[in-house]
Write a protein that holds these residues in place. Structure first.
Motif, short mmCIF file in Angstrom:
data_model
loop_
_atom_site.label_atom_id
_atom_site.label_comp_id
_atom_site.label_asym_id
_atom_site.label_seq_id
_atom_site.Cartn_x
_atom_site.Cartn_y
_atom_site.Cartn_z
N MET A 1 78.83 -2.03 19.83
CA MET A 1 78.51 -2.09 21.25
C MET A 1 78.28 -3.55 21.61
SD MET A 1 75.38 -0.40 23.46
CE MET A 1 75.57 1.18 22.74
N ASN A 2 79.00 -4.02 22.61
CA ASN A 2 78.87 -5.40 23.08
C ASN A 2 77.87 -5.47 24.23
OD1 ASN A 2 80.88 -6.55 21.37
ND2 ASN A 2 82.42 -5.56 22.63
N CYS A 20 87.05 -7.55 26.16
CA CYS A 20 87.32 -6.20 26.65
C CYS A 20 88.77 -5.79 26.35
CB CYS A 20 87.07 -6.11 28.16
SG CYS A 20 85.35 -6.21 28.63
N THR A 23 89.32 -5.43 22.29
CA THR A 23 88.63 -4.32 21.64
C THR A 23 88.86 -2.98 22.33
OG1 THR A 23 86.58 -4.57 22.90
CG2 THR A 23 86.78 -5.86 20.86
N GLY A 24 89.17 -3.02 23.63
CA GLY A 24 89.29 -1.77 24.38
C GLY A 24 87.93 -1.14 24.65
N GLU A 25 86.88 -1.86 24.31
CA GLU A 25 85.52 -1.36 24.48
C GLU A 25 84.86 -2.03 25.69
OE1 GLU A 25 83.93 0.95 22.53
OE2 GLU A 25 85.87 1.23 21.53
N PRO A 26 83.91 -1.34 26.31
CA PRO A 26 83.20 -1.96 27.43
C PRO A 26 82.18 -2.99 26.94
CG PRO A 26 82.32 0.22 27.00
CD PRO A 26 83.51 0.04 26.08
N VAL A 27 81.82 -3.88 27.84
CA VAL A 27 80.74 -4.84 27.58
C VAL A 27 79.59 -4.46 28.52
CG1 VAL A 27 80.02 -7.25 27.74
CG2 VAL A 27 82.30 -6.69 26.88
N MET A 40 84.73 -3.35 31.84
CA MET A 40 85.75 -2.92 30.89
C MET A 40 87.14 -3.25 31.40
SD MET A 40 85.34 1.23 31.36
CE MET A 40 86.05 1.58 29.81
N ASP A 41 88.08 -3.31 30.48
CA ASP A 41 89.47 -3.57 30.79
C ASP A 41 90.01 -2.45 31.68
OD1 ASP A 41 92.12 -4.82 30.31
OD2 ASP A 41 92.49 -2.96 29.22
N ALA A 44 91.76 0.40 29.77
CA ALA A 44 90.80 1.27 29.10
C ALA A 44 90.10 2.17 30.11
CB ALA A 44 89.77 0.43 28.34
N ARG A 48 90.28 6.25 30.20
CA ARG A 48 89.03 7.02 30.22
C ARG A 48 89.00 8.00 31.38
NH1 ARG A 48 83.87 6.43 28.14
NH2 ARG A 48 82.19 7.06 29.51
#
Length: 88
Positions: A1-2, A20, A23-27, A40-41, A44, A48
């Motif tokens: 987790m960022n 973002c 990694t495809g992950e949210p910050v 987030m990107d 992504a 979602r």
């Protein structure tokens, strides 16, 4: 987790955007030590949203099935799922 302080978005926008995308992950951004925003990107985010839409549709179908309502044939289901997968 960022997790980053909210000031990081102003100071390091490109770094956070790259993170973002890679990694495809949210910050998660904090303000005064508390959760404030999520960045987030866009790709992504769209994936979602599509996944959430599919889950809602599957839940509605399952609720109908539990209520005794007739469903669809396997061929109809296969065609529907092919369409949903093609969208993702």
């Amino acid at each position: 987790m960022n997790i980053r302080p909210s000031a990081a978005i102003r100071q390091n926008y490109n770094e956070i955007a790259d993170m973002c995308k890679k990694t495809g992950e949210p910050v998660f951004l904090t303000k005064n030590g508390e959760g404030d925003l999520v960045v987030m990107d866009i790709e992504a985010f769209n994936r979602r949203e599509q996944m959430l839409k599919l889950r809602e549709e599957l839940l509605a179908v399952e609720e109908d099935r539990m209520a005794g309502n007739m469903g669809c044939t396997l061929d109809e289901l296969d065609e529907y799922l092919d369409g949903v997968i093609a969208e993702v």
